[in-house]
Design a protein around this motif. Structure first.
Motif, PDB file in Angstrom:
ATOM      1  N   PRO A  16      -7.007 -15.123 -10.087  1.00 21.09           N
ATOM      2  CA  PRO A  16      -8.103 -14.967 -11.052  1.00 21.09           C
ATOM      3  C   PRO A  16      -8.005 -13.627 -11.776  1.00 21.09           C
ATOM      4  N   PRO A  17      -8.636 -13.510 -12.930  1.00 23.88           N
ATOM      5  CA  PRO A  17      -8.526 -12.278 -13.729  1.00 23.88           C
ATOM      6  C   PRO A  17      -9.273 -11.112 -13.101  1.00 23.88           C
ATOM      7  N   LEU A  18      -8.821  -9.922 -13.479  1.00 16.09           N
ATOM      8  CA  LEU A  18      -9.503  -8.683 -13.126  1.00 16.09           C
ATOM      9  C   LEU A  18     -10.308  -8.208 -14.327  1.00 16.09           C
ATOM     10  N   ILE A  29     -12.681  -1.522 -11.215  1.00 17.51           N
ATOM     11  CA  ILE A  29     -11.906  -2.746 -11.397  1.00 17.51           C
ATOM     12  C   ILE A  29     -12.467  -3.780 -10.434  1.00 17.51           C
ATOM     13  N   VAL A  30     -12.835  -4.947 -10.979  1.00 19.85           N
ATOM     14  CA  VAL A  30     -13.619  -5.929 -10.243  1.00 19.85           C
ATOM     15  C   VAL A  30     -12.929  -7.284 -10.266  1.00 19.85           C
ATOM     16  N   LEU A  31     -12.940  -7.964  -9.116  1.00 19.39           N
ATOM     17  CA  LEU A  31     -12.477  -9.340  -8.999  1.00 19.39           C
ATOM     18  C   LEU A  31     -13.669 -10.193  -8.591  1.00 19.39           C
ATOM     19  N   ASP A  32     -14.058 -11.126  -9.457  1.00 15.11           N
ATOM     20  CA  ASP A  32     -15.275 -11.902  -9.209  1.00 15.11           C
ATOM     21  C   ASP A  32     -16.432 -10.930  -8.945  1.00 15.11           C
ATOM     22  N   ALA A 138      10.552   5.876   1.140  1.00 13.91           N
ATOM     23  CA  ALA A 138       9.205   5.422   1.485  1.00 13.91           C
ATOM     24  C   ALA A 138       8.803   4.284   0.560  1.00 13.91           C
ATOM     25  N   ILE A 139       8.071   3.332   1.128  1.00 11.82           N
ATOM     26  CA  ILE A 139       7.452   2.245   0.375  1.00 11.82           C
ATOM     27  C   ILE A 139       5.959   2.333   0.637  1.00 11.82           C
ATOM     28  N   LEU A 140       5.176   2.474  -0.425  1.00  4.87           N
ATOM     29  CA  LEU A 140       3.723   2.601  -0.312  1.00  4.87           C
ATOM     30  C   LEU A 140       3.089   1.351  -0.916  1.00  4.87           C
ATOM     31  N   LEU A 141       2.355   0.618  -0.107  1.00  5.85           N
ATOM     32  CA  LEU A 141       1.760  -0.633  -0.565  1.00  5.85           C
ATOM     33  C   LEU A 141       0.242  -0.522  -0.612  1.00  5.85           C
ATOM     34  N   ASP A 142      -0.292  -0.616  -1.803  1.00  2.00           N
ATOM     35  CA  ASP A 142      -1.735  -0.746  -2.015  1.00  2.00           C
ATOM     36  C   ASP A 142      -1.907  -1.979  -2.889  1.00  2.00           C
ATOM     37  N   VAL A 143      -1.591  -3.111  -2.297  1.00  2.00           N
ATOM     38  CA  VAL A 143      -1.536  -4.383  -3.018  1.00  2.00           C
ATOM     39  C   VAL A 143      -2.686  -5.255  -2.550  1.00  2.00           C
ATOM     40  N   ASP A 144      -3.449  -5.748  -3.522  1.00  2.00           N
ATOM     41  CA  ASP A 144      -4.583  -6.608  -3.202  1.00  2.00           C
ATOM     42  C   ASP A 144      -5.606  -5.784  -2.426  1.00  2.00           C
ATOM     43  N   ASN A 145      -6.102  -6.291  -1.320  1.00  2.00           N
ATOM     44  CA  ASN A 145      -7.093  -5.563  -0.534  1.00  2.00           C
ATOM     45  C   ASN A 145      -6.535  -5.193   0.834  1.00  2.00           C
ATOM     46  N   GLY A 146      -5.192  -5.215   0.927  1.00  2.00           N
ATOM     47  CA  GLY A 146      -4.536  -5.031   2.203  1.00  2.00           C
ATOM     48  C   GLY A 146      -4.001  -6.359   2.709  1.00  2.00           C
ATOM     49  N   PRO A 147      -3.624  -6.429   3.990  1.00  2.00           N
ATOM     50  CA  PRO A 147      -3.069  -7.673   4.529  1.00  2.00           C
ATOM     51  C   PRO A 147      -3.986  -8.877   4.391  1.00  2.00           C
ATOM     52  N   GLY A 149      -5.784 -10.306   1.858  1.00  2.00           N
ATOM     53  CA  GLY A 149      -5.904 -10.146   0.418  1.00  2.00           C
ATOM     54  C   GLY A 149      -6.996 -10.985  -0.227  1.00  2.00           C
ATOM     55  N   LEU A 150      -7.304 -10.598  -1.461  1.00  2.00           N
ATOM     56  CA  LEU A 150      -8.310 -11.286  -2.257  1.00  2.00           C
ATOM     57  C   LEU A 150      -7.756 -11.783  -3.583  1.00  2.00           C
ATOM     58  N   THR A 151      -6.837 -11.039  -4.160  1.00  2.00           N
ATOM     59  CA  THR A 151      -6.492 -11.229  -5.558  1.00  2.00           C
ATOM     60  C   THR A 151      -5.599 -12.429  -5.815  1.00  2.00           C
ATOM     61  N   ARG A 152      -4.570 -12.604  -4.966  1.00  2.00           N
ATOM     62  CA  ARG A 152      -3.501 -13.549  -5.288  1.00  2.00           C
ATOM     63  C   ARG A 152      -2.844 -14.004  -3.994  1.00  2.00           C
ATOM     64  N   PRO A 153      -2.879 -15.311  -3.679  1.00  2.00           N
ATOM     65  CA  PRO A 153      -2.324 -15.773  -2.411  1.00  2.00           C
ATOM     66  C   PRO A 153      -0.878 -15.351  -2.175  1.00  2.00           C
ATOM     67  N   ALA A 154      -0.073 -15.278  -3.249  1.00  2.00           N
ATOM     68  CA  ALA A 154       1.342 -14.920  -3.084  1.00  2.00           C
ATOM     69  C   ALA A 154       1.523 -13.516  -2.537  1.00  2.00           C
ATOM     70  N   ASN A 155       0.511 -12.655  -2.692  1.00  2.00           N
ATOM     71  CA  ASN A 155       0.624 -11.291  -2.166  1.00  2.00           C
ATOM     72  C   ASN A 155       0.748 -11.269  -0.651  1.00  2.00           C
ATOM     73  N   ASP A 156       0.230 -12.303   0.014  1.00  2.00           N
ATOM     74  CA  ASP A 156       0.239 -12.313   1.472  1.00  2.00           C
ATOM     75  C   ASP A 156       1.653 -12.246   2.037  1.00  2.00           C
ATOM     76  N   GLY A 157       2.644 -12.692   1.258  1.00  2.00           N
ATOM     77  CA  GLY A 157       4.015 -12.750   1.752  1.00  2.00           C
ATOM     78  C   GLY A 157       4.593 -11.414   2.147  1.00  2.00           C
ATOM     79  N   ILE A 158       4.168 -10.340   1.491  1.00  2.00           N
ATOM     80  CA  ILE A 158       4.749  -9.037   1.818  1.00  2.00           C
ATOM     81  C   ILE A 158       4.264  -8.518   3.168  1.00  2.00           C
ATOM     82  N   TYR A 159       3.196  -9.125   3.694  1.00  2.00           N
ATOM     83  CA  TYR A 159       2.637  -8.685   4.967  1.00  2.00           C
ATOM     84  C   TYR A 159       3.041  -9.594   6.136  1.00  2.00           C
ATOM     85  N   THR A 160       3.839 -10.618   5.870  1.00  2.00           N
ATOM     86  CA  THR A 160       4.319 -11.511   6.928  1.00  2.00           C
ATOM     87  C   THR A 160       5.489 -10.859   7.654  1.00  2.00           C
TER      88      THR A 160
END
Length: 222
Positions: A16-18, A29-32, A138-147, A149-160
């Motif tokens: 969904p849009p931001l 920055i707001v999601l829903d 170093a890799i710094l991840l501040d993606v979605d809301n953490g493991p 997530g809220l923004t995008r289901p595909a983001n979950d893959g980086i935390y698997t």
């Protein structure tokens, strides 16, 4: 109370849009109905950058990957800690985020995207990780809301487990994977350890004045 003004809408691939709002001098920055980030609460994003750099121990010519530009707090914190020989790649999936940084939030951005040490990669940080074998200190991840997530289901893959294995391969010896989260996640902490990382879980305050809610950063070393 000063009313909240809608500044812009950014489309998210596969999600969904931001929306960017402004109230007085503050941006959100707001999601829903969820406020993902705000200029009022930057403490943990700054800590993600400074504490990661501190763990690198002043190594020469470090190369860092930041997943998610957000409002740039982490990027600016990193640039303030690193010397002129550093390289920082910022992977940002949402073009509108960078457009906001260069437009209505340009004063906040303070030229960090034009720093000669910075490269902006418009794409999925997961792809930058997969294609970066042995590339990063170093890799710094501040993606979605953490493991969780809220923004995008595909983001979950980086935390698997598979995503964490890819991150481990992308790091140089002694490198650090730093992961920001809005809250604790015991299952994710276990996955980090099972992936072979030495894990340090740190709670940091959301506000730079040390007040407000606490967020979590995992520092996972190889």
């Amino acid at each position: 109370m000063t009313p909240r003004e809608l500044v812009g809408v950014a489309e998210v691939p596969g999600g969904p849009p931001l929306r960017l709002f402004k109230r007085g001098a503050d941006f959100m920055i707001v999601l829903d109905r969820n406020e993902l980030m705000s200029t009022r609460m930057s403490g943990s994003e700054v800590a993600l950058g400074t504490m990661t750099c501190d763990r690198l121990g002043g190594r020469a010519a470090p190369r860092l990957l930041i997943g998610g530009y957000g409002m740039g707090f982490t990027l600016r914190a990193v640039l303030g800690r690193l010397g002129p020989d550093a390289q920082v790649v910022v992977a940002e999936l949402v073009p509108g985020i960078i457009e906001w940084a260069r437009g209505p939030m340009a004063a906040l951005t303070d030229g960090c995207l034009d720093d000669p040490r910075v490269t902006v990669d418009m794409g999925d940080v997961a792809e930058a990780i997969r294609s970066g074998s042995g590339s990063y200190d170093a890799i710094l991840l501040d993606v979605d809301n953490g493991p969780d997530g809220l923004t995008r289901p595909a983001n979950d893959g980086i935390y698997t487990a598979r995503g964490l294995a890819a991150a481990k391969r992308a790091l140089r010896p002694g490198g650090v994977l730093a992961v920001w989260s809005a809250g604790p996640d015991a299952a994710f902490a276990r996955r980090l350890a099972q992936a072979g990382f030495a894990v340090d879980e740190v709670r940091v305050k959301a506000r730079d004045n040390g007040k407000g809610a606490s967020h979590v950063i995992w520092f996972a070393s190889v």
